[in-house]
Design a protein around this motif. Structure first.
Motif, PDB file in Angstrom:
ATOM      1  N   MET A 282     -63.472  48.118  -9.057  1.00 52.44           N
ATOM      2  CA  MET A 282     -62.811  48.777  -7.917  1.00 52.44           C
ATOM      3  C   MET A 282     -61.512  49.436  -8.370  1.00 52.44           C
ATOM      4  SD  MET A 282     -63.173  46.452  -4.623  1.00 52.44           S
ATOM      5  CE  MET A 282     -64.787  46.130  -3.933  1.00 52.44           C
ATOM      6  N   ALA A 283     -61.458  50.715  -8.193  1.00 52.06           N
ATOM      7  CA  ALA A 283     -60.322  51.473  -8.695  1.00 52.06           C
ATOM      8  C   ALA A 283     -59.020  50.944  -8.109  1.00 52.06           C
ATOM      9  CB  ALA A 283     -60.486  52.941  -8.352  1.00 52.06           C
ATOM     10  N   GLU A 284     -59.044  50.711  -6.794  1.00 51.39           N
ATOM     11  CA  GLU A 284     -57.837  50.274  -6.107  1.00 51.39           C
ATOM     12  C   GLU A 284     -57.257  49.016  -6.746  1.00 51.39           C
ATOM     13  OE1 GLU A 284     -56.592  49.610  -1.489  1.00 51.39           O
ATOM     14  OE2 GLU A 284     -58.574  50.343  -1.994  1.00 51.39           O
ATOM     15  N   GLU A 285     -58.167  48.134  -7.123  1.00 50.93           N
ATOM     16  CA  GLU A 285     -57.769  46.862  -7.648  1.00 50.93           C
ATOM     17  C   GLU A 285     -57.075  46.995  -9.006  1.00 50.93           C
ATOM     18  OE1 GLU A 285     -59.814  43.018  -6.540  1.00 50.93           O
ATOM     19  OE2 GLU A 285     -61.081  44.209  -7.849  1.00 50.93           O
ATOM     20  N   THR A 286     -57.647  47.817  -9.858  1.00 49.90           N
ATOM     21  CA  THR A 286     -57.094  47.931 -11.205  1.00 49.90           C
ATOM     22  C   THR A 286     -55.752  48.660 -11.176  1.00 49.90           C
ATOM     23  OG1 THR A 286     -59.146  49.126 -11.355  1.00 49.90           O
ATOM     24  CG2 THR A 286     -58.578  47.728 -13.201  1.00 49.90           C
ATOM     25  N   MET A 287     -55.557  49.471 -10.129  1.00 59.76           N
ATOM     26  CA  MET A 287     -54.328  50.240 -10.064  1.00 59.76           C
ATOM     27  C   MET A 287     -53.126  49.385  -9.648  1.00 59.76           C
ATOM     28  SD  MET A 287     -55.824  53.644  -8.445  1.00 59.76           S
ATOM     29  CE  MET A 287     -54.719  53.565  -7.049  1.00 59.76           C
ATOM     30  N   SER A 288     -53.338  48.542  -8.648  1.00 56.29           N
ATOM     31  CA  SER A 288     -52.190  47.845  -8.081  1.00 56.29           C
ATOM     32  C   SER A 288     -51.685  46.789  -9.056  1.00 56.29           C
ATOM     33  CB  SER A 288     -52.567  47.202  -6.765  1.00 56.29           C
ATOM     34  OG  SER A 288     -53.354  46.091  -7.032  1.00 56.29           O
ATOM     35  N   THR A 289     -50.438  46.403  -8.840  1.00 54.69           N
ATOM     36  CA  THR A 289     -49.865  45.442  -9.768  1.00 54.69           C
ATOM     37  C   THR A 289     -49.069  44.403  -8.995  1.00 54.69           C
ATOM     38  OG1 THR A 289     -48.647  45.259 -11.820  1.00 54.69           O
ATOM     39  CG2 THR A 289     -47.795  46.851 -10.229  1.00 54.69           C
ATOM     40  N   ASN A 290     -48.774  43.278  -9.601  1.00 57.66           N
ATOM     41  CA  ASN A 290     -48.010  42.233  -8.932  1.00 57.66           C
ATOM     42  C   ASN A 290     -47.272  41.403  -9.976  1.00 57.66           C
ATOM     43  OD1 ASN A 290     -49.752  40.083  -9.912  1.00 57.66           O
ATOM     44  ND2 ASN A 290     -51.260  40.784  -8.409  1.00 57.66           N
ATOM     45  N   PHE A 291     -46.538  40.372  -9.524  1.00 60.15           N
ATOM     46  CA  PHE A 291     -45.690  39.634 -10.478  1.00 60.15           C
ATOM     47  C   PHE A 291     -46.508  38.882 -11.529  1.00 60.15           C
ATOM     48  CE2 PHE A 291     -46.639  36.222  -7.566  1.00 60.15           C
ATOM     49  CZ  PHE A 291     -46.557  35.061  -8.332  1.00 60.15           C
ATOM     50  N   ILE A 292     -47.745  38.521 -11.164  1.00 62.43           N
ATOM     51  CA  ILE A 292     -48.589  37.830 -12.164  1.00 62.43           C
ATOM     52  C   ILE A 292     -48.954  38.805 -13.284  1.00 62.43           C
ATOM     53  CG2 ILE A 292     -50.816  36.683 -12.533  1.00 62.43           C
ATOM     54  CD1 ILE A 292     -50.615  35.615  -9.661  1.00 62.43           C
ATOM     55  N   HIS A 293     -49.283  40.031 -12.884  1.00 63.00           N
ATOM     56  CA  HIS A 293     -49.616  41.048 -13.889  1.00 63.00           C
ATOM     57  C   HIS A 293     -48.420  41.303 -14.817  1.00 63.00           C
ATOM     58  CE1 HIS A 293     -52.717  42.676 -10.770  1.00 63.00           C
ATOM     59  NE2 HIS A 293     -53.125  41.576 -11.360  1.00 63.00           N
ATOM     60  N   SER A 294     -47.218  41.338 -14.227  1.00 59.57           N
ATOM     61  CA  SER A 294     -46.021  41.571 -15.054  1.00 59.57           C
ATOM     62  C   SER A 294     -45.870  40.473 -16.103  1.00 59.57           C
ATOM     63  CB  SER A 294     -44.758  41.610 -14.194  1.00 59.57           C
ATOM     64  OG  SER A 294     -44.940  42.474 -13.114  1.00 59.57           O
ATOM     65  N   ILE A 295     -46.083  39.224 -15.665  1.00 57.40           N
ATOM     66  CA  ILE A 295     -45.970  38.108 -16.612  1.00 57.40           C
ATOM     67  C   ILE A 295     -46.998  38.265 -17.728  1.00 57.40           C
ATOM     68  CG2 ILE A 295     -46.336  35.613 -16.886  1.00 57.40           C
ATOM     69  CD1 ILE A 295     -45.230  35.255 -14.034  1.00 57.40           C
ATOM     70  N   ILE A 296     -48.235  38.569 -17.332  1.00 57.50           N
ATOM     71  CA  ILE A 296     -49.315  38.667 -18.327  1.00 57.50           C
ATOM     72  C   ILE A 296     -49.038  39.808 -19.305  1.00 57.50           C
ATOM     73  CG2 ILE A 296     -51.771  39.209 -18.611  1.00 57.50           C
ATOM     74  CD1 ILE A 296     -52.311  37.632 -16.077  1.00 57.50           C
ATOM     75  N   GLU A 297     -48.585  40.928 -18.773  1.00 61.41           N
ATOM     76  CA  GLU A 297     -48.331  42.068 -19.663  1.00 61.41           C
ATOM     77  C   GLU A 297     -47.248  41.745 -20.691  1.00 61.41           C
ATOM     78  OE1 GLU A 297     -47.976  45.543 -17.112  1.00 61.41           O
ATOM     79  OE2 GLU A 297     -49.991  45.053 -16.345  1.00 61.41           O
ATOM     80  N   GLU A 298     -46.252  40.995 -20.242  1.00 62.84           N
ATOM     81  CA  GLU A 298     -45.207  40.592 -21.179  1.00 62.84           C
ATOM     82  C   GLU A 298     -45.769  39.659 -22.251  1.00 62.84           C
ATOM     83  OE1 GLU A 298     -41.538  40.144 -18.928  1.00 62.84           O
ATOM     84  OE2 GLU A 298     -41.086  38.493 -20.320  1.00 62.84           O
ATOM     85  N   GLU A 299     -46.644  38.749 -21.818  1.00 61.31           N
ATOM     86  CA  GLU A 299     -47.201  37.780 -22.769  1.00 61.31           C
ATOM     87  C   GLU A 299     -48.180  38.403 -23.759  1.00 61.31           C
ATOM     88  OE1 GLU A 299     -46.996  33.574 -20.439  1.00 61.31           O
ATOM     89  OE2 GLU A 299     -48.737  34.843 -20.048  1.00 61.31           O
ATOM     90  N   LEU A 300     -48.748  39.540 -23.379  1.00 57.15           N
ATOM     91  CA  LEU A 300     -49.705  40.207 -24.269  1.00 57.15           C
ATOM     92  C   LEU A 300     -48.993  41.055 -25.335  1.00 57.15           C
ATOM     93  CD1 LEU A 300     -52.394  41.386 -21.665  1.00 57.15           C
ATOM     94  CD2 LEU A 300     -52.728  39.654 -23.434  1.00 57.15           C
ATOM     95  N   GLN A 301     -47.691  41.266 -25.124  1.00 60.95           N
ATOM     96  CA  GLN A 301     -46.904  42.053 -26.092  1.00 60.95           C
ATOM     97  C   GLN A 301     -46.876  41.371 -27.455  1.00 60.95           C
ATOM     98  OE1 GLN A 301     -45.146  45.035 -25.471  1.00 60.95           O
ATOM     99  NE2 GLN A 301     -46.356  44.987 -23.591  1.00 60.95           N
ATOM    100  N   PRO A 302     -46.626  42.163 -28.503  1.00 61.20           N
ATOM    101  CA  PRO A 302     -46.471  41.553 -29.830  1.00 61.20           C
ATOM    102  C   PRO A 302     -45.416  40.436 -29.770  1.00 61.20           C
ATOM    103  CG  PRO A 302     -46.459  43.936 -30.003  1.00 61.20           C
ATOM    104  CD  PRO A 302     -46.501  43.624 -28.546  1.00 61.20           C
ATOM    105  N   GLY A 303     -45.767  39.297 -30.323  1.00 55.36           N
ATOM    106  CA  GLY A 303     -44.854  38.156 -30.302  1.00 55.36           C
ATOM    107  C   GLY A 303     -44.949  37.325 -29.037  1.00 55.36           C
ATOM    108  N   GLY A 304     -45.686  37.830 -28.041  1.00 53.34           N
ATOM    109  CA  GLY A 304     -45.831  37.101 -26.780  1.00 53.34           C
ATOM    110  C   GLY A 304     -46.810  35.946 -26.912  1.00 53.34           C
ATOM    111  N   ARG A 305     -46.808  35.065 -25.910  1.00 54.72           N
ATOM    112  CA  ARG A 305     -47.655  33.874 -25.954  1.00 54.72           C
ATOM    113  C   ARG A 305     -49.140  34.207 -26.094  1.00 54.72           C
ATOM    114  NH1 ARG A 305     -50.403  30.398 -22.152  1.00 54.72           N
ATOM    115  NH2 ARG A 305     -50.160  32.034 -20.595  1.00 54.72           N
TER     116      ARG A 305
END
Ligand code: ATP
Ligand code: MG
Length: 564
Positions: A1-24
């Motif tokens: 669902m396009a709508e779903e992949t587009m929207s973002t929330n605080f959980i997504h922010s945490i995950i994106e940070e953790e996926l960064q190089p050096g992240g958990r």
């Protein structure tokens, strides 16, 4: 669902940070789980969790497990296990081959408990449940247990014998040795295991000790390689214990728990215990009663997976509990059905209409659009003759002000897709009830447009041809509760039920094509129709049959809550 992949929330922010190089989670696949307890059917609150668990995995090309949280042996049933799977698939989420039971980890969990005892991090406590509570302490007083310093070998021996069934329920518990003075009471040497002589729905009588949720859940998550254990806010205070278990048990991975606010909706209850009470006390027809906020109830009512997923997406994800209007859920359905539902004519409270200048015995077909919003939906032919049914309230002998429908000698009205008519009178029975409305039609207005282009002042009304019409039962629903917060404090939700939440109309008249449509199957979404001027309806997936049509009103055309 396009709508779903587009929207973002605080959980997504945490995950994106953790996926960064050096992240958990650098280089890792995002792995979530949905852990329902199979002690009831899924409700709309669970859809929020499902959308977060499966939707987050989807967004990061990750995976999501389905795990039946059957750690607590009470009230679990294979009926619920199957229904939960069916409902999740219906919503459009899939766990592939990653279907698990919490109880499958009982042996491993037991071994990890033995390890904790050996490490001096757990002990067998002998406080009775009453003493346990009495010794909990308060914010200024630490908890206490005289058994805290029991030698490791003794705890090990007692715990193994607990497992062997040597002791009665309540005699011993296994407790984590953490901090009796902690400001977080969940850390005051919480119980890890209890003795219970109760049959488990999958394990039978193999076990008489059962791990507590707070011990079992992090272990299950870690064993499955879950990276993000997403759960509702009430577990926030349990997170230190979650982290303690992950830290001190020898586990293959280190999941992280993140909490989000639970969904609450007004005019309903979202607790399986309360929903079960409604079913068991016969206040509703079952878990799938169309007034229930369960997925099977919403499905039977005519809700589509898309409308529910849109709803969950739009309410957003936050850390603050809030209550969403039931009317908002309805508007999500209305929006979806507006695009997809075929428009048909159905008369819910019929009265006969006779067109006195239309020849007896003659008939024709007129063309009506299937869905003006979707030109691809095309048109269909509908039979027309001298004898029709219209809504009883589309006629008034003595009109109220601004009444634009049929009145003897009144203005011209349009029969949807057919002709212009003028009312000439009515026939009444001995009680003065109108049993037949009489009118004349303009033969030069086929399709509903006058040949001379004159303006039609009256309303367009819907109708059904009398000889071909099929009879139907129509069920109209209102909110299950009259109180917007039926499970509020100091209220008994059963006292807040709306006595008028179901209204059954019989002898309704619908286009014959509806009787010829395929009957819906239980568990499947029934075809949606818009009954012109009435709302969105679908055949009832339990009670409808070709010789007894039963329609549910899924939602009205306009927001009826505004009036309240
Ligand atoms: P209930 O009170 O209805 O029994 P529950 O939390 O005991 O709810 P579970 O079967 O354990 O039900 O729930 C499975 C998952 O769904 C959990 O992660 C839980 O947090 C989540 N969940 C349950 N109800 C809601 C809700 N109203 N809003 C958001 N998530 C919910
Ligand atoms: Mg639960």
């Amino acid at each position: 669902m396009a709508e779903e992949t587009m929207s973002t929330n605080f959980i997504h922010s945490i995950i994106e940070e953790e996926l960064q190089p050096g992240g958990r989670c650098e280089g890792k696949q995002v792995h979530t789980r949905f852990p329902p307890e199979p002690n009831g059917y899924l409700h709309i609150g669970h859809c929020k969790a499902l959308t977060i668990d499966f939707g987050t995995a989807e967004k990061y090309q990750g995976i999501c497990n389905l795990r039946m949280d059957d750690t607590n042996p009470a009230k679990e049933d294979t009926e619920y296990v199957e229904a939960i799977q069916e409902d999740i698939h219906w919503l459009g989420f899939d766990w592939a081959d990653r279907f698990y039971y919490g109880s499958d980890y009982f042996e491993k969990t037991y071994q990890l408990a033995l390890d904790l005892i050996r490490k001096g991090l757990a002990y067998v406590c002998e406080l009775t449940p009453e003493e346990f509570r009495a010794y909990r302490g308060d914010t200024n007083t630490p908890a206490k247990s005289p058994w805290r310093d029991r030698p490791m070998e003794e705890s090990l021996d007692l715990f193994q014998r607990m497992r062997q069934g040597e002791f009665p329920e309540g005699k011993y518990t296994l407790r984590a040795k953490i901090d009796l003075a902690s400001g977080n009471f969940n850390m005051r040497d919480p119980a890890l295991y209890r003795i219970r002589y109760i049959e488990h729905h999958r394990q039978g009588t193999k076990w008489c000790i059962f791990p507590m949720y707070d011990f079992a859940h992090p272990i299950q998550d870690a064993l499955e390689g879950i990276t993000h254990s997403l759960c509702s806010l009430e577990y926030e205070n349990h997170r230190p214990l979650y982290d303690w278990v992950v830290e001190h048990c020898d586990l293959p991975s280190k999941p992280r728990q993140i909490e989000f606010a639970r969904l609450g909706i007004n005019y309903t209850v979202l607790s399986k215990r309360k929903l079960r009470a409604l079913v068991e006390e016969g206040r509703v027809a079952g878990w799938d009663d169309p007034r229930m906020p369960t997925l099977c109830g919403l499905r039977r009512r005519g809700y589509t997976p898309k409308s529910i997923r849109n709803f969950c997406e739009r309410i957003g994800v936050s850390k603050v509990d809030s209550t969403v209007d039931w009317a908002f859920l309805e508007s999500c359905l209305r929006e979806d059905l507006n695009e997809t539902a075929q428009r048909v004519m159905a008369v819910l409270r019929p009265v006969k209409l006779t067109i006195t200048n239309y020849p007896e015995g003659q008939s024709e077909t007129v063309t009506v659009e299937n869905n003006p919003v979707d030109p691809a939906a095309g048109e269909r032919e509908v039979p027309f003759s001298r004898h029709l049914y219209i809504e009883a309230d589309d006629f008034m002998e003595t009109p109220i002000p601004k009444y634009k429908r049929l009145v003897p000698g009144g203005q011209e009205c349009r029969l949807k897709g057919a002709y212009l008519i003028r009312c000439t009178g009515c026939v009444k029975d001995e009680n003065g009830q109108v049993v037949e409305v009489l009118c004349e039609y303009d033969p030069d207005s086929r399709g509903g447009n006058p040949a001379d282009g004159r303006k039609v002042k009256g309303a367009t009304i819907h109708w059904v041809e009398a000889d071909t019409a099929a009879d139907a039962e129509v069920r109209l629903y209102d909110s299950l509760f009259t109180d917007p917060a039926p499970d509020g404090p100091e209220k008994n939700f059963l006292d807040c039920l709306n006595p008028d939440s179901l209204q059954i109309l019989t002898g309704c008249k619908v286009e014959k094509g509806l009787a010829e449509a395929a009957m819906p199957q239980p568990g499947k979404t029934a075809t949606a129709y818009q009954f012109m001027r009435q709302g969105y309806f679908c055949l009832d997936n339990q009670d409808a049959s070709p010789d007894h049509l039963v329609f549910n009103r899924s939602v009205s055309l306009k927001d009826s809550f505004k009036k309240k």
